[in-house]
Design a protein around this motif. Sequence first.
Motif, mmCIF file in Angstrom:
data_model
loop_
_atom_site.group_PDB
_atom_site.id
_atom_site.type_symbol
_atom_site.label_atom_id
_atom_site.label_comp_id
_atom_site.label_asym_id
_atom_site.label_seq_id
_atom_site.Cartn_x
_atom_site.Cartn_y
_atom_site.Cartn_z
ATOM 1 N N LYS B 3 10.672 39.150 -46.249
ATOM 2 C CA LYS B 3 11.824 38.258 -46.032
ATOM 3 C C LYS B 3 11.434 37.210 -45.005
ATOM 4 O O LYS B 3 10.914 37.545 -43.933
ATOM 5 C CB LYS B 3 13.009 39.091 -45.522
ATOM 6 C CG LYS B 3 14.269 38.271 -45.331
ATOM 7 C CD LYS B 3 15.521 39.128 -45.387
ATOM 8 C CE LYS B 3 15.913 39.648 -44.007
ATOM 9 N NZ LYS B 3 17.225 40.337 -44.040
ATOM 10 N N GLU B 18 16.902 31.494 -45.688
ATOM 11 C CA GLU B 18 16.218 32.747 -46.008
ATOM 12 C C GLU B 18 15.498 32.642 -47.343
ATOM 13 O O GLU B 18 16.049 32.115 -48.303
ATOM 14 C CB GLU B 18 17.265 33.874 -46.060
ATOM 15 C CG GLU B 18 16.662 35.243 -45.982
ATOM 16 C CD GLU B 18 17.729 36.356 -45.931
ATOM 17 O OE1 GLU B 18 18.780 36.152 -45.279
ATOM 18 O OE2 GLU B 18 17.498 37.391 -46.572
ATOM 19 N N GLN B 20 12.944 35.031 -50.026
ATOM 20 C CA GLN B 20 12.270 36.298 -50.333
ATOM 21 C C GLN B 20 10.959 35.954 -51.033
ATOM 22 O O GLN B 20 10.960 35.220 -52.014
ATOM 23 C CB GLN B 20 13.126 37.151 -51.287
ATOM 24 C CG GLN B 20 14.587 37.296 -50.898
ATOM 25 C CD GLN B 20 14.836 38.432 -49.911
ATOM 26 O OE1 GLN B 20 13.903 39.152 -49.537
ATOM 27 N NE2 GLN B 20 16.073 38.585 -49.483
ATOM 28 N N ASN B 52 9.384 40.932 -37.472
ATOM 29 C CA ASN B 52 10.395 41.914 -37.059
ATOM 30 C C ASN B 52 10.847 41.694 -35.608
ATOM 31 O O ASN B 52 10.897 42.613 -34.790
ATOM 32 C CB ASN B 52 9.862 43.343 -37.254
ATOM 33 C CG ASN B 52 9.439 43.594 -38.695
ATOM 34 O OD1 ASN B 52 10.062 43.080 -39.630
ATOM 35 N ND2 ASN B 52 8.363 44.339 -38.878
ATOM 36 N N THR B 67 10.249 41.381 -41.885
ATOM 37 C CA THR B 67 11.029 40.147 -41.775
ATOM 38 C C THR B 67 10.235 39.180 -40.904
ATOM 39 O O THR B 67 9.886 39.500 -39.767
ATOM 40 C CB THR B 67 12.399 40.424 -41.123
ATOM 41 O OG1 THR B 67 13.147 41.293 -41.982
ATOM 42 C CG2 THR B 67 13.179 39.122 -40.915
#
Lengths: 77, 77, 157, 157
Positions: B3, B18, B20, B52, B67
Amino acid sequence: MIKILLFAHLQEAVGKGEIQLEIGQTTVEQLKAELQQKYRIAGLEHVMIAINEEYALDNSIINPGDTVAFIPPVSGG
Amino acid sequence: MIKILLFAHLQEAVGKGEIQLEIGQTTVEQLKAELQQKYRIAGLEHVMIAINEEYALDNSIINPGDTVAFIPPVSGG
Amino acid sequence: MSDALFEIVDVPVRIEQLIKKVERRKAGAITTFIGTVREWTKGRRTIFLEYQAYIPMAIKMLAAIGEEVETKWPETRIAITHRIGRLEISEIAVGIAVSSPHRKAAYEANEYAIERIKQIVPIWKKEHWDDGETWIGDQLENVPYSSGFPSVEEVES
Amino acid sequence: MSDALFEIVDVPVRIEQLIKKVERRKAGAITTFIGTVREWTKGRRTIFLEYQAYIPMAIKMLAAIGEEVETKWPETRIAITHRIGRLEISEIAVGIAVSSPHRKAAYEANEYAIERIKQIVPIWKKEHWDDGETWIGDQLENVPYSSGFPSVEEVES
């Protein structure tokens, strides 16, 4: 006549915050000596003098009608 | 899948906050190159990467499930 | 508290009110200093404090500090409120707010002001400990004076 | 605003609430820094600002700054609130409160915190001028980075 204001421990030592002195023209140094003798206050050498709300020097002149404040080391803030 | 989060002018340049991406393990450097090419974003060399929510280096490993945030020079305060 | 920039009050100091006095559209930074009554000083426990001021001169000296500040840091504005009377632990004795277009000046001017307050403003603090009481003299932490007090030359500089 | 020491909010920052978070009986000094929206920057007029944050990471970074501060100035406590969304002129973007037994640390820690916020906290500001708008990049006034951003080494130091 001059009006003398006392604060903090000086006020407590003398027992009042204000004194009227019947004297003529004098200097800061002379006034300090006079009060030191009259009220037996110690440590006046660390005390600043303000004449009419302005800091003064030892040889500054005090005239009748002036308000003279004895200002011990300050501790505000 | 990883992500990717975009902020500030990057978000506006790409048109969304965002993305993916269906890729396997990669590095920060490789991912930057991929996005630079795919979305034609300029100036990614000034953009920091967080994996993250921790700042990462160019050679840091990105794993599927991570992420990854693209963090342009910050201007808070 | 009134609208005056420099005040001696005998009611609680309201910081948001103090901040309002220095807010301006061109300010990007406001610093405040809040001096509170600390319970412990060098291992000794304070029960409460009592502040006394030579009020008219204290206000004049606060205003003089304000002038010094606005001369040294031209685009700042400063407001200072000092409380007198009896203060309990954690109550605010002094509040200083400085606004400035840029933060560096706001910090510097603020710190300068509290140092000057401790030098020249005729306000005295009486500590009431659990085992006694005393008027506090010079309590400057950083500026050593051989006489325990700034000279008039320093005061007037 | 909640009780948390480190917050990103989309409502006005209340300074007295922020101060309450750091008040302690052993504190004698509290400094606050208030970053407000300035109308004029280098001759250009701001109409309003918009702040965006990577919220969970921004909160983590604020807490990391808090840890740095309490390591460097052991007896301090710090709280930081940053607002996001649309802000008008003079509204508060960021509030920092530091309490300390002594004032020197309260000033130093506070100034350190705002510098660090401008280095590592993922928050971005969009300036809306009367003749356009743009996201602002590095705006540090005092710390020059050749890349316009601190290196990870600096971030982790």
